[in-house]
Design a protein around this motif. Structure first.
Motif, PDB file in Angstrom:
ATOM      1  N   SER A  65      -5.165 -11.798  12.766  1.00 15.64           N
ATOM      2  CA  SER A  65      -5.553 -10.465  12.319  1.00 15.64           C
ATOM      3  C   SER A  65      -4.334  -9.723  11.781  1.00 15.64           C
ATOM      4  N   GLY A  66      -4.485  -9.137  10.620  1.00 15.31           N
ATOM      5  CA  GLY A  66      -3.406  -8.341  10.051  1.00 15.31           C
ATOM      6  C   GLY A  66      -2.385  -9.133   9.267  1.00 15.31           C
ATOM      7  N   SER A  67      -2.600 -10.442   9.109  1.00 16.02           N
ATOM      8  CA  SER A  67      -1.594 -11.238   8.406  1.00 16.02           C
ATOM      9  C   SER A  67      -1.716 -11.091   6.890  1.00 16.02           C
ATOM     10  N   GLY A  68      -2.774 -10.422   6.424  1.00 13.96           N
ATOM     11  CA  GLY A  68      -2.871 -10.171   4.981  1.00 13.96           C
ATOM     12  C   GLY A  68      -3.875 -11.058   4.268  1.00 13.96           C
ATOM     13  N   LYS A  69      -4.728 -11.746   5.001  1.00 11.26           N
ATOM     14  CA  LYS A  69      -5.698 -12.649   4.382  1.00 11.26           C
ATOM     15  C   LYS A  69      -6.671 -11.897   3.481  1.00 11.26           C
ATOM     16  N   SER A  70      -7.278 -10.864   4.035  1.00  9.73           N
ATOM     17  CA  SER A  70      -8.283 -10.136   3.255  1.00  9.73           C
ATOM     18  C   SER A  70      -7.651  -9.445   2.063  1.00  9.73           C
ATOM     19  N   VAL A  71      -6.477  -8.903   2.246  1.00 17.30           N
ATOM     20  CA  VAL A  71      -5.811  -8.212   1.141  1.00 17.30           C
ATOM     21  C   VAL A  71      -5.508  -9.201   0.017  1.00 17.30           C
ATOM     22  N   GLU A  97     -13.970 -14.701   5.910  1.00 18.06           N
ATOM     23  CA  GLU A  97     -14.522 -14.917   7.250  1.00 18.06           C
ATOM     24  C   GLU A  97     -16.041 -14.791   7.262  1.00 18.06           C
ATOM     25  N   PRO A 100      -8.198  -0.807  -2.918  1.00 15.60           N
ATOM     26  CA  PRO A 100      -8.381   0.552  -3.462  1.00 15.60           C
ATOM     27  C   PRO A 100      -7.364   0.844  -4.557  1.00 15.60           C
ATOM     28  N   PHE A 126       0.845  -1.197   0.000  1.00 16.39           N
ATOM     29  CA  PHE A 126       0.000   0.000   0.000  1.00 16.39           C
ATOM     30  C   PHE A 126       0.879   1.245   0.000  1.00 16.39           C
TER      31      PHE A 126
HETATM   32  N1  LIG Z   1      -6.582  -0.149   2.028  1.00 18.43           N
HETATM   33  C1  LIG Z   1      -5.523  -0.313   2.829  1.00 18.43           C
HETATM   34  N2  LIG Z   1      -4.617   0.661   2.953  1.00 18.43           N
HETATM   35  C2  LIG Z   1      -3.535   0.501   3.756  1.00 18.43           C
HETATM   36  N3  LIG Z   1      -3.287  -0.588   4.496  1.00 18.43           N
HETATM   37  C3  LIG Z   1      -4.176  -1.591   4.431  1.00 18.43           C
HETATM   38  C4  LIG Z   1      -5.335  -1.513   3.594  1.00 18.43           C
HETATM   39  N4  LIG Z   1      -6.042  -2.666   3.733  1.00 18.43           N
HETATM   40  C5  LIG Z   1      -5.342  -3.415   4.616  1.00 18.43           C
HETATM   41  N5  LIG Z   1      -4.221  -2.785   5.031  1.00 18.43           N
HETATM   42  C6  LIG Z   1      -3.200  -3.316   5.952  1.00 18.43           C
HETATM   43  O1  LIG Z   1      -2.749  -4.549   5.438  1.00 18.43           O
HETATM   44  C7  LIG Z   1      -2.480  -5.460   6.488  1.00 18.43           C
HETATM   45  C8  LIG Z   1      -3.212  -6.763   6.220  1.00 18.43           C
HETATM   46  O2  LIG Z   1      -4.592  -6.523   6.335  1.00 18.43           O
HETATM   47  P1  LIG Z   1      -5.717  -7.618   6.096  1.00 18.43           P
HETATM   48  O3  LIG Z   1      -7.008  -6.895   6.118  1.00 18.43           O
HETATM   49  O4  LIG Z   1      -5.404  -8.422   4.911  1.00 18.43           O
HETATM   50  O5  LIG Z   1      -5.591  -8.518   7.382  1.00 18.43           O
HETATM   51  P2  LIG Z   1      -6.429  -9.833   7.707  1.00 18.43           P
HETATM   52  O6  LIG Z   1      -5.481 -10.953   7.712  1.00 18.43           O
HETATM   53  O7  LIG Z   1      -7.604  -9.918   6.833  1.00 18.43           O
HETATM   54  O8  LIG Z   1      -6.848  -9.524   9.196  1.00 18.43           O
HETATM   55  P3  LIG Z   1      -8.296  -9.669   9.907  1.00 18.43           P
HETATM   56  O9  LIG Z   1      -8.338 -11.040  10.453  1.00 18.43           O
HETATM   57  O10 LIG Z   1      -8.200  -8.635  10.988  1.00 18.43           O
HETATM   58  O11 LIG Z   1      -9.335  -9.377   8.891  1.00 18.43           O
HETATM   59  C9  LIG Z   1      -2.906  -4.789   7.767  1.00 18.43           C
HETATM   60  O12 LIG Z   1      -1.761  -4.296   8.407  1.00 18.43           O
HETATM   61  C10 LIG Z   1      -3.782  -3.658   7.306  1.00 18.43           C
HETATM   62  O13 LIG Z   1      -3.689  -2.584   8.192  1.00 18.43           O
END
Ligand SMILES: Nc1ncnc2c1ncn2[C@@H]1O[C@H](COP(=O)(O)OP(=O)(O)OP(=O)(O)O)[C@@H](O)[C@H]1O
Ligand SMILES: Nc1ncnc2c1ncn2[C@@H]1O[C@H](COP(=O)(O)OP(=O)(O)OP(=O)(O)O)[C@@H](O)[C@H]1O
Ligand SMILES: [Mg+2]
Ligand SMILES: [Mg+2]
Lengths: 350, 331, 314
Positions: free
Chosen positions: B42-48, B179, B58, B16
């Motif tokens: 949480s925060g490991s990057g799964k959703s991204v 999730e 975005p 990002f």
């Molecule tokens: N649009 C964005 N802009 C900047 N940073 C982002 C954006 N989306 C996610 N991040 C960052 O990317 C990292 C991974 O986020 P992600 O949402 O993939 O985590 P996750 O594994 O899905 O966690 P969770 O279980 O909390 O959903 C996090 O540090 C988050 O803050």
């Protein structure tokens, strides 16, 4: 100087710490000019005892009234009916004024962030309640540092930080430390680990078990995670739509659940074994609307063994245990009441 | 390339503009009818990662690199129009919070039909009939009435079913689920998990399922990939991975999960906290928290090791020789 | 929805009553005998006695209020002190002129505000955004009469394109002869609502775009046009609410602009009435304007409820 220490045990070990009788809370629905439109019966006639030194868990689906029970016990909302006794004294009576009671009961919420003041440092957050109760500043700060130690956060590193500088697990530890600051006897934990990751959840659960020992605490532990409840609880209260469906020792309930709802709930747990996947969901549908709960047993609309008697009248908790381990195991189900007219009940008697 | 390959990812990276390295080199394949669970904290990057597959991060704030192909089509280079043609008929997604993931001012029926009408040349009436069938497919009671319901009029479980119906509206070959049951009660969670698995098998879809709960993965996955600090640190068939994880982090996660047998025992925990994604350490990202760590762990990123076919882990302590692995299993 | 509508209308009744009471009290708050306020100072003793009886000024206040209300409900606001004409007639003509001006200005402001606000929200942080925000700030803070005069100097005096006075000859009609007169005051008056709507719409659009469901919609492959439809429907209730309130203000608050452009509406009428201490006109105008304000609010509320399913009750 004022001492804020854990108050003495008045009633002795056999006296339950908390007794709640006929507890009820109705939230009226707002309907404007044209009269009242009924009420959300969030809690509807609940009896409850919490023994000294135990962990009583409340489980149940979302909206069944778990948080409402905790808010009632904390005195955060006035009950529609019912009374609460703490160590044998009626809460709010001359012997136990509300203020004194509130010092002995503390609460930890699910949302670790919302329950901390973002503008207070960690140290101030923890030292604040004792200072309000009259403890001097230096003593209060000293106590805050001891508590930070107790929850596993080095005071030197964390005392001056602010909530946004901490992870969710660390914030939840701060909340626990703050709850301990007034040396309470009962701590109500409302979904304390639901918002945490599994690895952090384990840390917080371990911590809670340690602190209980160390400070001689009694817990009311609210959760919808049955594995967590099984891990921490001594006794379990299963709630359904504002009423108690079953209560008893954790082992007895998990080994031999009496109420069909408890059975469904227990079967809904994830198996942790991919070779033993289930094919059909144990419970179908959603809980009914608490504004118009179904007549009779509230579970009858989803119950696999419902019979006409179940929608006719409401069952009450009755002892179902026959062994020493199941002492105090009670369930509210017509199928367990001999002579109730339920076909499964008569068979049991014969 | 085999034509039943739905996803091919090689060294996929997402960064990002805020400086966060959310995904740091992910490799995997997904075939038809296969269910992959991405497990991580949480925060490991799964959703991204999941959003990257549909290029839904975005656009102006995301830098994506590496190779990513959906059904043979390059996702990294595709134009926005090409991407939007894929979204719906080829790949679609279910989100964690059904309340906020549905448009509050449109009816459920409308939110399904607009997707169908976008991708297929059929009449409004036919689209509506199909929407009704979809609601029935996801087992929403009194489906006909629910077509005209707004999201806030449904319970959490029904809303998630509606979300699934929307995702299925153009019969995608690949379903992504972020999730989808985390916000739900245990009794509703199992209903949704069973429904998803049933539909996945019935329609023969591939599915990528993101969760932080090992138990959930155990219910739906064929394979599990464990994610840590934006990398897959272990991957393998669900039963093997749950029985005997290879990577220390995966072991820690398994030990920390409260399950039936853990009563009365102290739970094992993983000390420390995940690394700052803006400033990742060189080498193994888990090393600072790892009890087995040694100097070599920090020197450079451990390669994927494959002790047995079909299993892999990024840890220098995992033995690469299948024979040695067998011995350890036996002991 | 029907029940809600009825209830909402019922709620408006006490407000309307309170407003009428205040208007009624205007006469009595003014120092001296109310008769002096109602009648010109040179009125004959007979007239005074007649009016006193007719208005029931010899009766206790609550009864007087009832009588007055009965008159008002029948559209009888008395006669103007200044020109002896029926206040009701004056009001109808003035209110219709003001209505034309206010709705034109409001629509103009609404359209400009929605377009600018929508663009600013969609392209947040870009040059478009900054330009739109500057316009909004300017629109809200620039003084009306000053802008009006500047426009007059440019377009009427210097360029001579548009007239600067009145609403055109005779009765109003939607032809160029009359519309010419409308343009400058309408633009002047539209600047504030345009600014406010820009600001509101921008905020709402930014908020909507950041919501999860926008990702869902993009994930369904919807094209830009459909996404815009979703954003618009989500933003509409808030934008309309702001606009409705603004329309209410415009109906009453255009005194300065109407005076600058000599636009024969309620604003100008109020202005004259104040200077001439013409209490019946003042009373009637205030009451009608207040009622329009209440009615507009009610309408906005109902429209908002109809648009937003979450606000709907059975
Ligand atoms: N649009 C964005 N802009 C900047 N940073 C982002 C954006 N989306 C996610 N991040 C960052 O990317 C990292 C991974 O986020 P992600 O949402 O993939 O985590 P996750 O594994 O899905 O966690 P969770 O279980 O909390 O959903 C996090 O540090 C988050 O803050
Ligand atoms: N302040 C309130 N006003 C009206 N209704 C309320 C209020 N608080 C709770 N309720 C209703 O009371 C019922 C019980 O709510 P409660 O928060 O106790 O449930 P819960 O068991 O804690 O659920 P969850 O697991 O979702 O936290 C619900 O139907 C809820 O909507
Ligand atoms: Mg709750
Ligand atoms: Mg996520």
């Amino acid at each position: 100087m004022l001492h804020i220490d854990q108050p003495e045990d008045r009633g002795g070990p056999a006296q339950p710490l908390v007794i709640a009788r006929g507890l009820a809370k109705y939230f009226p629905l707002k309907r404007g000019l044209f009269g009242s439109g009924g009420a959300v019966k969030a809690v509807d006639g609940l009896d409850l005892e919490i023994k000294k030194g135990e962990t009583l868990a409340i489980v149940g689906e979302s909206g069944c009234g778990k948080s409402t029970v905790s808010r009632l016990l904390m005195g955060l909302i006035p009950p529609t009916a019912g009374e609460v006794l703490f160590d044998g004294e009626l809460v709010g009576s001359a012997a136990l004024p509300a203020k004194e009671y509130l010092r002995q009961v503390q609460m930890v919420f699910q949302d670790s962030y919302a329950s901390l003041n973002p503008r207070l440092s960690i140290e101030e957050s923890i030292a604040f309640p004792p200072m309000v109760h009259g403890l001097g500043r230096t003593e209060a700060v000293e106590r805050a540092h001891d508590l930070l130690d107790a929850v596993g956060l080095a005071p030197g590193l964390f005392a001056g930080r602010y909530p946004h500088e901490l992870s969710g697990g660390q914030r939840q530890r701060i909340n626990i430390a703050r709850a301990l600051a007034l040396r309470p006897r009962l701590i109500i934990l409302d979904e304390p680990v639901s918002a945490l990751d599994k690895s952090v959840e384990a840390q917080v659960l371990n911590l809670l078990m340690d602190l209980k020992e160390q400070f001689g605490l009694t817990y009311l532990f609210i959760s919808h995670d049955l594995n967590v409840v099984h891990h921490v609880a001594d006794r379990v209260l299963v709630m359904y739509l504002g009423r108690a469906a079953e209560i008893g020792p954790v082992e007895s309930i998990f080994a031999a659940p009496g109420h069909p709802y408890t059975r469904g709930l227990l079967a809904s747990r994830l198996s942790m074994d991919p070779t033993k996947r289930r094919k059909t969901p144990p419970l179908t549908g959603d809980p009914p609307n608490p504004v118009n709960p179904p007549p009779g047993c509230r579970f009858n609309t989803r119950c696999p063994i419902a019979e006409p008697v179940c929608s006719n009248s409401q069952p009450n908790l009755a002892a179902i245990g026959h062994t020493i381990h199941a002492l105090g195991h009670e369930a509210a189900c017509w199928a367990l009441v001999p002579g109730s007219g339920h076909s499964l009940a008569t068979r049991k008697v014969a | 390339m085999r034509d039943d390959l739905l996803v091919l990812a090689r060294d996929l990276r997402v960064k990002f503009t805020t400086g966060v390295n959310a995904v740091n080199g992910v490799d995997f394949d997904l075939r038809q009818r296969e269910v992959l669970c991405i497990l991580g904290e949480s925060g490991s990057g799964k959703s991204v990662t999941l959003r990257a597959l549909m290029r839904l991060n975005p656009p102006t704030k995301t830098i994506m690199s590496g190779t990513l192909e959906l059904g043979g089509r390059d996702v990294v280079q595709a134009s926005e129009n090409e991407m939007s043609d894929l979204r719906g008929p080829f790949v679609s997604m279910i989100f964690q919070e059904p309340m906020t993931a549905l448009d509050p001012v449109f009816t459920i029926g409308r939110q399904i039909t607009e997707t169908i009408l976008r991708h297929e040349n059929i009449s409004r009436r036919k689209a509506r009939r199909r929407a009704l069938e979809l609601l029935e497919l996801v087992q929403i009671p009194s489906a006909k009435r629910r077509l005209d319901a707004y999201p806030h009029e449904l319970s959490g479980g029904l809303r998630q079913r509606a979300m699934i119906a929307i995702a299925l509206s153009c019969r995608p070959k690949l379903l992504l689920a972020d999730e989808p049951t985390t916000a739900l009660d245990a009794s509703v969670q199992i209903q949704i998990l069973l429904l998803l698995r049933e539909i996945q098998q019935e329609l023969g879809m591939g599915m990528i399922f993101v969760t932080h709960d090992l138990g959930v993965a155990g219910e739906v996955a064929d394979r599990i990939a464990v994610m840590y600090a934006g990398r897959f640190i272990e991957e393998g068939p669900v039963a093997d991975l749950m029985r005997q994880p290879l990577h220390p982090y995966a072991k820690g996660l398994l030990g920390a999960t409260v399950h039936e047998g853990s009563r009365g025992k102290r739970l094992t925990t993983i000390p420390g906290a995940p690394p700052d994604l803006r400033d990742l350490p060189g080498g193994c990202a888990f090393a600072p928290r790892c009890t087995e760590a040694e100097g070599a762990c920090l020197a450079h990123l451990p390669e994927l090791r494959t002790p047995v076919p079909d299993r892999a882990a990024r840890c220098i302590h995992v033995d690469d020789r299948p024979a040695a692995f067998g011995e350890r299993l036996a002991s | 929805m029907l029940l809600y509508t009825l209830r909402r209308i019922l709620y408006a009744v006490p407000i309307a009553l309170a407003v009428s009471l205040v208007c009624f009290m205007l006469v009595h708050i003014a120092p001296g005998d109310p008769i002096d306020a109602i009648l010109p100072p040179d009125a004959s003793a007979e007239t005074v006695a007649l009016v006193r009886k007719d208005y029931g000024l010899d009766k206790p206040l609550p009864v007087q209020f009832g009588l007055w209300l009965a008159h008002v409900v029948q559209g009888d606001f008395g006669r103007s002190i200044a020109n002896r004409r029926l206040v009701a007639d004056e009001l109808v003509s003035a209110a219709s002129k003001t209505f034309i001006l206010a709705t034109t200005a409001a629509s103009l402001g609404f359209v400009i505000g929605c377009i600018l606000g929508g663009l600013a929200g969609a392209f947040r942080g870009t040059l478009i955004d900054r330009a739109a925000v500057s316009f909004a700030v300017g629109g809200v803070s620039v003084p009306h009469y000053w802008l009006g005069m500047v426009l007059v100097i440019i377009f009427s005096v210097t360029l001579g394109w548009l007239p600067s006075m009145s609403a055109g000859p005779g009765d109003w009609a939607w032809d160029w002869l009359h519309i010419r007169h409308l343009i400058l005051p309408a633009i002047t008056l539209s600047v504030i609502p345009a600014g406010l709507v820009t600001r509101t719409v921008r905020g709402v659009v930014v908020e909507i775009l950041s919501q999860d469901f926008m990702t869902t919609l993009r994930g369904k492959g919807l094209r830009r046009l459909m996404l815009t439809v979703h954003v618009m429907k989500n933003a509409a209730p808030t934008a309309l609410a702001v606009m409705g309130l603004q329309l209410g203000y415009l109906m009453g608050g255009s005194i300065l602009v109407e005076t600058v452009f000599a636009w024969p509406g309620t604003g100008m009428m109020l202005n004259q009435a104040i200077f001439q201490r013409d209490i019946p006109v003042l009373q009637g105008t205030t009451l009608v304007l207040a009622m329009i304000f209440v009615a507009l609010n009610l309408l906005v509320d109902l429209i908002q409820t109809a648009l937003d399913p979450r606000m709907r009750r059975t």
